[in-house]
Scaffold this motif. Structure first.
Motif, mmCIF file in Angstrom:
data_model
loop_
_atom_site.group_PDB
_atom_site.id
_atom_site.type_symbol
_atom_site.label_atom_id
_atom_site.label_comp_id
_atom_site.label_asym_id
_atom_site.label_seq_id
_atom_site.Cartn_x
_atom_site.Cartn_y
_atom_site.Cartn_z
ATOM 1 N N ASP A 51 16.093 5.487 2.458
ATOM 2 C CA ASP A 51 14.794 4.818 2.312
ATOM 3 C C ASP A 51 13.600 4.936 3.142
ATOM 4 O O ASP A 51 12.595 4.809 3.030
ATOM 5 N N ARG A 57 9.517 8.676 -3.373
ATOM 6 C CA ARG A 57 8.938 7.655 -2.978
ATOM 7 C C ARG A 57 7.535 7.715 -2.373
ATOM 8 O O ARG A 57 6.423 7.144 -2.911
ATOM 9 N N GLU A 77 5.347 8.638 -5.494
ATOM 10 C CA GLU A 77 4.836 7.385 -6.223
ATOM 11 C C GLU A 77 4.002 6.542 -5.291
ATOM 12 O O GLU A 77 3.117 5.872 -5.842
ATOM 13 N N ARG A 122 13.259 10.066 -0.470
ATOM 14 C CA ARG A 122 11.881 9.973 0.259
ATOM 15 C C ARG A 122 10.563 10.820 -0.248
ATOM 16 O O ARG A 122 9.749 10.270 -0.406
#
Lengths: 173, 173
Positions: B115, B149, B152, B146
């Protein structure tokens, strides 16, 4: 990049986070450097016996890979992946396992939490001392608990034994 | 250390781990470099508006600190602590938040687990292009999740907006 860009100030020591071992050895910096930077030589001394270093990859430049595989007396292998940060011939070699080759953030190292004492940056500094070398190994941690645990695991003894092995190898070069 | 020691091979791209933004801008590499390496200039463009960069510390050498503090429109401040890895004037600037100043392993960054997408190494490369610059920003992650994300969250848009701000600042230098 000129030499002036390179980290030339003394590294800021942090007593609770850093482990330091300094010794005088009776081989010159050039031989110590070769022992640290040639896989063939490094594999002979890097791991205190009866552990062995059974593989070694050295891409000797900032951003280059420093990879070793250690084998325990029971035959268990543990790989170590790191990245060189500073390469100043016969003077200073720095690397970290917080990064992999190409400066990529590490995935294989246990970098999580207070318990992950094995995340470190190591700096080996060499200076002429008579016909020998003043040898300084600095190992920097991010957490006090990691530094303490590394110390309790026998940092000085382990690095000291490895250095004695290095000197023996260097004398046979 | 000679230039030959420095990472001169192209960095190995890893499509699932790396985010890349390449743009041509109409200011020369020297001005882009100054905008990246002078706190006074960097604070004016580094954070896409309405976010602000309210503090900046630059110790421009491998191992030197790169620290910024960003402030959200709501007034929340977030500090960012990193370490320069490569400093090649007008050509390439690399740093990571996996390390702090002096190459010490980071404590302040969330480096744990899938995360923790904010652990990265960034490489900004500059090359002359006519009277302007070919500008390449490479951001390397340790985990696919990672990188995804970060993508995004708007990597390209964020770095693109910041670059537009940089160009505006450079033109006023």
């Amino acid at each position: 990049m000129t030499r002036a860009n390179v980290l030339t100030k003394p590294l800021p020591l942090h007593p609770a986070l850093d482990l330091v071992m300094e010794r005088i050895v009776d081989v010159p910096p050039e031989l110590v450097w070769r022992a640290w930077t040639t896989p063939e030589h490094l594999m002979k001394w890097f791991t205190p016996a009866p552990w062995k270093t059974v593989a070694c990859e050295i891409d000797l430049r900032p951003g280059g890979v420093f990879r070793t595989v250690m084998r325990s007396p029971e035959g268990r292998e543990s790989p170590n992946l790191g990245c060189y940060l500073e390469v100043i011939e016969n003077e200073r070699l720095a690397w970290t396992n917080a990064l992999e080759g190409g400066f990529r953030p590490a995935t294989s190292s246990p970098v999580c939490g207070e318990d992950a004492f094995f995340t470190f940056t190591a700096v080996v500094s060499l200076a002429p001392h008579g016909e020998g070398t003043r040898y300084t190994a600095l190992v920097m941690h991010g957490y006090v608990a990691r530094a303490r645990r590394h110390n309790e695991m026998g940092f000085e003894d382990g690095w000291g034994k490895a250095l004695e092995q290095l000197v023996a190898v260097a004398k046979r070069m």
